[in-house]
Structures are given as C-alpha cells and as structure tokens.
Design a protein around this motif. Structure first.
Motif, PDB file in Angstrom:
ATOM      1  N   GLN A   1       1.030  -1.361   0.078  1.00  0.00           N
ATOM      2  CA  GLN A   1       0.005   0.068   0.072  1.00  0.00           C
ATOM      3  C   GLN A   1       1.093   1.170   0.010  1.00  0.00           C
ATOM      4  OE1 GLN A   1      -2.369  -0.204   3.564  1.00  0.00           O
ATOM      5  NE2 GLN A   1      -3.867  -1.474   2.290  1.00  0.00           N
ATOM      6  N   ALA A   2       0.269   2.402  -0.263  1.00  0.00           N
ATOM      7  CA  ALA A   2       1.050   3.710  -0.475  1.00  0.00           C
ATOM      8  C   ALA A   2       0.275   4.719   0.204  1.00  0.00           C
ATOM      9  CB  ALA A   2       1.391   4.144  -1.636  1.00  0.00           C
ATOM     10  N   TYR A   3       0.857   5.770   0.661  1.00  0.00           N
ATOM     11  CA  TYR A   3       0.032   6.842   1.432  1.00  0.00           C
ATOM     12  C   TYR A   3      -0.459   7.726   0.314  1.00  0.00           C
ATOM     13  CZ  TYR A   3      -1.269  10.704   4.308  1.00  0.00           C
ATOM     14  OH  TYR A   3      -1.825  11.796   5.153  1.00  0.00           O
ATOM     15  N   CYS A   4      -1.942   7.900   0.251  1.00  0.00           N
ATOM     16  CA  CYS A   4      -2.487   8.939  -0.657  1.00  0.00           C
ATOM     17  C   CYS A   4      -2.598  10.290   0.156  1.00  0.00           C
ATOM     18  CB  CYS A   4      -3.708   8.436  -1.000  1.00  0.00           C
ATOM     19  SG  CYS A   4      -4.690   9.508  -2.239  1.00  0.00           S
ATOM     20  N   ARG A   5      -2.137  11.235  -0.335  1.00  0.00           N
ATOM     21  CA  ARG A   5      -2.261  12.651   0.335  1.00  0.00           C
ATOM     22  C   ARG A   5      -3.828  13.302   0.100  1.00  0.00           C
ATOM     23  NH1 ARG A   5       2.194  16.005  -2.420  1.00  0.00           N
ATOM     24  NH2 ARG A   5       2.800  14.025  -3.429  1.00  0.00           N
ATOM     25  N   ASN A   6      -4.543  12.758  -0.707  1.00  0.00           N
ATOM     26  CA  ASN A   6      -5.623  13.040  -0.988  1.00  0.00           C
ATOM     27  C   ASN A   6      -6.772  12.262  -0.213  1.00  0.00           C
ATOM     28  OD1 ASN A   6      -7.837  14.645  -2.540  1.00  0.00           O
ATOM     29  ND2 ASN A   6      -8.314  13.134  -3.838  1.00  0.00           N
TER      30      ASN A   6
ATOM     31  N   VAL B   1      -3.342   3.216   1.209  1.00  0.00           N
ATOM     32  CA  VAL B   1      -4.593   2.895   0.169  1.00  0.00           C
ATOM     33  C   VAL B   1      -3.976   1.726  -0.533  1.00  0.00           C
ATOM     34  CG1 VAL B   1      -5.781   5.102   0.160  1.00  0.00           C
ATOM     35  CG2 VAL B   1      -3.960   4.628  -1.368  1.00  0.00           C
ATOM     36  N   PRO B   2      -4.632   0.776  -1.242  1.00  0.00           N
ATOM     37  CA  PRO B   2      -4.327  -0.279  -2.273  1.00  0.00           C
ATOM     38  C   PRO B   2      -3.945   0.558  -3.519  1.00  0.00           C
ATOM     39  CG  PRO B   2      -6.488  -0.751  -1.197  1.00  0.00           C
ATOM     40  CD  PRO B   2      -6.358   0.786  -0.963  1.00  0.00           C
ATOM     41  N   LEU B   3      -3.077  -0.329  -4.207  1.00  0.00           N
ATOM     42  CA  LEU B   3      -2.373   0.214  -5.521  1.00  0.00           C
ATOM     43  C   LEU B   3      -3.240  -0.323  -6.470  1.00  0.00           C
ATOM     44  CD1 LEU B   3       1.261   0.106  -4.423  1.00  0.00           C
ATOM     45  CD2 LEU B   3      -0.382   1.948  -4.017  1.00  0.00           C
ATOM     46  N   ILE B   4      -3.088   0.570  -7.851  1.00  0.00           N
ATOM     47  CA  ILE B   4      -3.587   0.019  -9.039  1.00  0.00           C
ATOM     48  C   ILE B   4      -2.861   0.515 -10.127  1.00  0.00           C
ATOM     49  CG2 ILE B   4      -5.357   0.562 -10.730  1.00  0.00           C
ATOM     50  CD1 ILE B   4      -7.595   1.385  -8.738  1.00  0.00           C
TER      51      ILE B   4
ATOM     52  N   GLU C   1       5.316   3.552  -8.233  1.00  0.00           N
ATOM     53  CA  GLU C   1       4.340   4.549  -8.709  1.00  0.00           C
ATOM     54  C   GLU C   1       3.131   3.823  -9.106  1.00  0.00           C
ATOM     55  OE1 GLU C   1       5.934   6.855 -11.729  1.00  0.00           O
ATOM     56  OE2 GLU C   1       7.731   7.993 -10.477  1.00  0.00           O
ATOM     57  N   ALA C   2       1.913   4.445  -8.525  1.00  0.00           N
ATOM     58  CA  ALA C   2       0.649   3.655  -8.698  1.00  0.00           C
ATOM     59  C   ALA C   2      -0.428   4.692  -8.683  1.00  0.00           C
ATOM     60  CB  ALA C   2       0.461   2.432  -7.686  1.00  0.00           C
ATOM     61  N   ILE C   3      -1.683   4.361  -8.735  1.00  0.00           N
ATOM     62  CA  ILE C   3      -2.901   5.035  -8.782  1.00  0.00           C
ATOM     63  C   ILE C   3      -3.673   4.505  -7.549  1.00  0.00           C
ATOM     64  CG2 ILE C   3      -5.093   5.634  -9.982  1.00  0.00           C
ATOM     65  CD1 ILE C   3      -3.494   5.197 -12.504  1.00  0.00           C
ATOM     66  N   CYS C   4      -4.125   5.674  -6.848  1.00  0.00           N
ATOM     67  CA  CYS C   4      -4.933   5.197  -5.589  1.00  0.00           C
ATOM     68  C   CYS C   4      -6.150   4.555  -5.909  1.00  0.00           C
ATOM     69  CB  CYS C   4      -5.237   6.454  -4.796  1.00  0.00           C
ATOM     70  SG  CYS C   4      -6.389   6.255  -3.566  1.00  0.00           S
ATOM     71  N   ARG C   5      -6.552   3.660  -5.417  1.00  0.00           N
ATOM     72  CA  ARG C   5      -7.740   2.791  -5.651  1.00  0.00           C
ATOM     73  C   ARG C   5      -9.038   3.376  -5.372  1.00  0.00           C
ATOM     74  NH1 ARG C   5      -7.689  -3.389  -4.271  1.00  0.00           N
ATOM     75  NH2 ARG C   5      -6.140  -3.380  -5.950  1.00  0.00           N
ATOM     76  N   ASN C   6      -9.039   4.449  -4.419  1.00  0.00           N
ATOM     77  CA  ASN C   6     -10.394   5.118  -3.998  1.00  0.00           C
ATOM     78  C   ASN C   6     -10.318   6.215  -4.761  1.00  0.00           C
ATOM     79  OD1 ASN C   6     -10.335   3.335  -1.886  1.00  0.00           O
ATOM     80  ND2 ASN C   6      -8.966   4.285  -0.357  1.00  0.00           N
ATOM     81  N   CYS C   7      -9.385   7.330  -5.056  1.00  0.00           N
ATOM     82  CA  CYS C   7      -9.648   8.429  -5.576  1.00  0.00           C
ATOM     83  C   CYS C   7      -9.016   8.668  -7.041  1.00  0.00           C
ATOM     84  CB  CYS C   7      -9.359   9.612  -4.626  1.00  0.00           C
ATOM     85  SG  CYS C   7      -7.560   9.873  -4.091  1.00  0.00           S
TER      86      CYS C   7
ATOM     87  N   THR D   1      -5.653   9.367  -7.523  1.00  0.00           N
ATOM     88  CA  THR D   1      -4.723  10.164  -7.286  1.00  0.00           C
ATOM     89  C   THR D   1      -3.364   9.305  -7.294  1.00  0.00           C
ATOM     90  OG1 THR D   1      -5.875  11.663  -6.013  1.00  0.00           O
ATOM     91  CG2 THR D   1      -3.592  11.738  -5.951  1.00  0.00           C
ATOM     92  N   MET D   2      -2.364   9.946  -8.185  1.00  0.00           N
ATOM     93  CA  MET D   2      -1.027   9.247  -8.332  1.00  0.00           C
ATOM     94  C   MET D   2      -0.517   9.292  -6.707  1.00  0.00           C
ATOM     95  SD  MET D   2       1.190   7.753 -10.056  1.00  0.00           S
ATOM     96  CE  MET D   2       1.194   8.216 -11.945  1.00  0.00           C
ATOM     97  N   VAL D   3       0.146   8.052  -6.417  1.00  0.00           N
ATOM     98  CA  VAL D   3       0.731   7.756  -5.167  1.00  0.00           C
ATOM     99  C   VAL D   3       2.214   7.118  -5.540  1.00  0.00           C
ATOM    100  CG1 VAL D   3      -1.413   7.612  -3.838  1.00  0.00           C
ATOM    101  CG2 VAL D   3      -0.250   5.486  -4.931  1.00  0.00           C
ATOM    102  N   VAL D   4       3.119   7.645  -4.781  1.00  0.00           N
ATOM    103  CA  VAL D   4       4.573   7.029  -4.878  1.00  0.00           C
ATOM    104  C   VAL D   4       4.908   6.438  -3.434  1.00  0.00           C
ATOM    105  CG1 VAL D   4       6.810   7.559  -5.065  1.00  0.00           C
ATOM    106  CG2 VAL D   4       4.921   8.688  -6.365  1.00  0.00           C
ATOM    107  N   ARG D   5       5.616   5.571  -3.655  1.00  0.00           N
ATOM    108  CA  ARG D   5       6.239   4.547  -2.171  1.00  0.00           C
ATOM    109  C   ARG D   5       7.303   4.193  -2.634  1.00  0.00           C
ATOM    110  NH1 ARG D   5       3.812   0.076   1.861  1.00  0.00           N
ATOM    111  NH2 ARG D   5       5.595   0.144   3.166  1.00  0.00           N
ATOM    112  N   THR D   6       8.537   4.808  -1.664  1.00  0.00           N
ATOM    113  CA  THR D   6       9.985   4.291  -1.690  1.00  0.00           C
ATOM    114  C   THR D   6      10.139   2.766  -0.981  1.00  0.00           C
ATOM    115  OG1 THR D   6      10.628   6.189  -2.545  1.00  0.00           O
ATOM    116  CG2 THR D   6      12.322   4.400  -1.933  1.00  0.00           C
ATOM    117  N   LEU D   7      10.554   1.656  -1.751  1.00  0.00           N
ATOM    118  CA  LEU D   7      10.877   0.618  -0.796  1.00  0.00           C
ATOM    119  C   LEU D   7      12.354   0.581  -0.453  1.00  0.00           C
ATOM    120  CD1 LEU D   7       8.776  -2.011  -2.346  1.00  0.00           C
ATOM    121  CD2 LEU D   7       8.266  -0.562  -0.500  1.00  0.00           C
ATOM    122  N   LEU D   8      12.814   0.183   0.784  1.00  0.00           N
ATOM    123  CA  LEU D   8      14.140   0.131   1.046  1.00  0.00           C
ATOM    124  C   LEU D   8      14.807  -1.300   0.792  1.00  0.00           C
ATOM    125  CD1 LEU D   8      14.330   2.396   4.073  1.00  0.00           C
ATOM    126  CD2 LEU D   8      14.975   3.047   1.824  1.00  0.00           C
TER     127      LEU D   8
END
Length: 126
Positions: A84-89, A94-97, A111-117, A119-126
């Motif tokens: 999942q990634a954090y959606c600012r909106n 949220v889950p990813l699309i 880089e993905a799209i928020c399943r709810n709204c 919006t583009m979401v980004v998450r960095t994995l270490l």
C-alpha cells in the motif's frame, strides 16, 4: 448649542476610531517585521531546493548519456496485494492500481494510482 454638542460627540467618536485604526496598523506592522526573517529563510530554502533539483536533473542526464539507465524491478503478481502507499488526497494508506516500479540508486520506487480517488501515489521501498 445642541449642534455643537453633537459635533463634539461625533468628533470624539471619529478620534476614537482613528486611534483604533492606528493601533491596528502598528500591530500589523510589528507582525510584518516579525515574519520578514521567516520569509527570507523560506526563500533561501527554496533556492537551495531548486539548486538541488537542477543538480539532480544534470546527474540524471549524465547517467542517461553514459548508459546508466534506470533498472526495472521485477515482482510477482501476488506481491502487489500486500503493498500500500500513502495517498495525500485520502490521507491514509491505500491499495494500489497499475503499479510501476523502478530501481534507482539501490532503492525500489513504486508509482501507482490510488484505488479510492485515482490520485498518483508514490512509495519508496528500502
């Protein structure tokens, strides 16, 4: 006699209002003087960030010209169900699309799209 008394009262009310206006102007001037250093600090920080961004862009172009392109990370399809990634909106995780991954500087970025709204979401994995 009555009109001079009324004129005196009106003059006093105007004087009181003008004194209030002067006090408000002095208070606002003091506040402005307090925030001027903060504005200068913010401008300096903005300039530093823009310089860093310009440097990052030059390094990216140089890496591209030398053939050091981004490597794509490969994951199993079931892997995305748990990410999942954090959606600012939506202000929550949220889950990813349609996730896309890149591997750059030893970090995997999703880089993905928020399943709810949407919006583009980004998450960095270490």
């Amino acid at each position: 006699m009555e009109t001079s008394k009324q004129a005196t009262e009106v003059t006093q009310e105007i004087r009181t209002l003008l004194e209030s206006v002067v006090r408000l102007l002095e208070e606002n001037s003091r506040r402005i003087e307090e925030i001027v250093p903060d504005i200068a600090r913010i401008k300096d920080t903005q300039n530093e960030m823009l310089a860093g961004l310009a440097l990052h862009e030059r390094v990216r172009r140089l890496k591209g010209s030398l053939g050091a392109e981004e490597k794509r990370a490969e994951f199993d399809e079931g892997f995305w169900d748990s990410i999942q990634a954090y959606c600012r909106n939506c202000t929550r995780m949220v889950p990813l699309i349609q996730p896309r991954t890149t591997f750059l500087d030893e970090h995997t970025t999703i880089e993905a799209i928020c399943r709810n709204c949407g919006t583009m979401v980004v998450r960095t994995l270490l």
